[in-house]
Design a protein around this motif. Structure first.
Motif, mmCIF file in Angstrom:
data_model
loop_
_atom_site.group_PDB
_atom_site.id
_atom_site.type_symbol
_atom_site.label_atom_id
_atom_site.label_comp_id
_atom_site.label_asym_id
_atom_site.label_seq_id
_atom_site.Cartn_x
_atom_site.Cartn_y
_atom_site.Cartn_z
ATOM 1 N N GLU A 48 64.581 55.207 44.365
ATOM 2 C CA GLU A 48 65.122 55.243 45.727
ATOM 3 C C GLU A 48 66.531 55.831 45.740
ATOM 4 N N THR A 49 67.331 55.426 44.776
ATOM 5 C CA THR A 49 68.702 55.928 44.683
ATOM 6 C C THR A 49 68.713 57.426 44.399
ATOM 7 N N ARG A 50 67.847 57.863 43.478
ATOM 8 C CA ARG A 50 67.758 59.292 43.170
ATOM 9 C C ARG A 50 67.313 60.082 44.390
ATOM 10 N N ASP A 51 66.330 59.565 45.132
ATOM 11 C CA ASP A 51 65.851 60.260 46.331
ATOM 12 C C ASP A 51 66.956 60.378 47.382
ATOM 13 N N ALA A 52 67.738 59.313 47.551
ATOM 14 C CA ALA A 52 68.856 59.364 48.502
ATOM 15 C C ALA A 52 69.894 60.391 48.051
ATOM 16 N N LEU A 53 70.138 60.458 46.763
ATOM 17 C CA LEU A 53 71.079 61.442 46.230
ATOM 18 C C LEU A 53 70.550 62.858 46.432
ATOM 19 N N ALA B 169 71.841 68.503 51.556
ATOM 20 C CA ALA B 169 72.769 68.671 52.677
ATOM 21 C C ALA B 169 74.041 69.364 52.212
ATOM 22 N N ASN B 170 74.539 68.988 51.053
ATOM 23 C CA ASN B 170 75.745 69.612 50.523
ATOM 24 C C ASN B 170 75.491 71.078 50.195
#
Length: 128
Positions: A101-106, A112-113
């Motif tokens: 989940e954390t990797r997907d959010a990153l 976006a960046n």
């Protein structure tokens, strides 16, 4: 062998070896002068303890699992150990799910960046 020799043979610091002993993961006998003495089997024991720590297990969980190694023919010990191992596996699965989940959010932030950087690189320079 004394603690320094066990440390050299295993690559584990004497401080860690004393910690293992405090947690009940490792045993030694004591000389009249109070020096710790370990059997040759302690080398394999420390190796197993390191593998379990490296797998992310806490000393409490390791203390629950090790009796299965010490008393392999005891069904009660085997059942307790199995329960502890399944609980630990479930914990690891939950950790993995959280990391995904954390990797997907990153990944969302990275995309976006990347778009933002692309927009900045194609924007005309302001006239001063």
């Amino acid at each position: 062998m004394r603690i320094g020799e066990l440390s050299r043979r295993t690559g584990v610091s004497p401080r860690s070896l004393r910690y293992y002993e405090e947690q009940g993961l490792l045993t030694s006998s004591r000389s009249d002068a109070g020096q710790r003495h370990y059997s040759d089997a302690a080398v394999q024991r420390v190796s197993l303890i390191r593998q379990l720590f490296d797998a992310g297990m806490s000393s409490r969980v390791i203390a629950t699992v090790l009796p299965c190694v010490d008393v392999p023919g005891d069904l009660g010990v085997a059942e307790e150990t199995f329960t502890a191992m399944m609980r630990e596996r479930d914990r690891i699965d939950a950790d993995i799910a959280h990391l995904i989940e954390t990797r997907d959010a990153l990944d969302v932030l990275i995309r976006a960046n990347s778009r933002h950087r692309a927009e900045l690189s194609t924007a005309p320079e302001p006239v001063a």
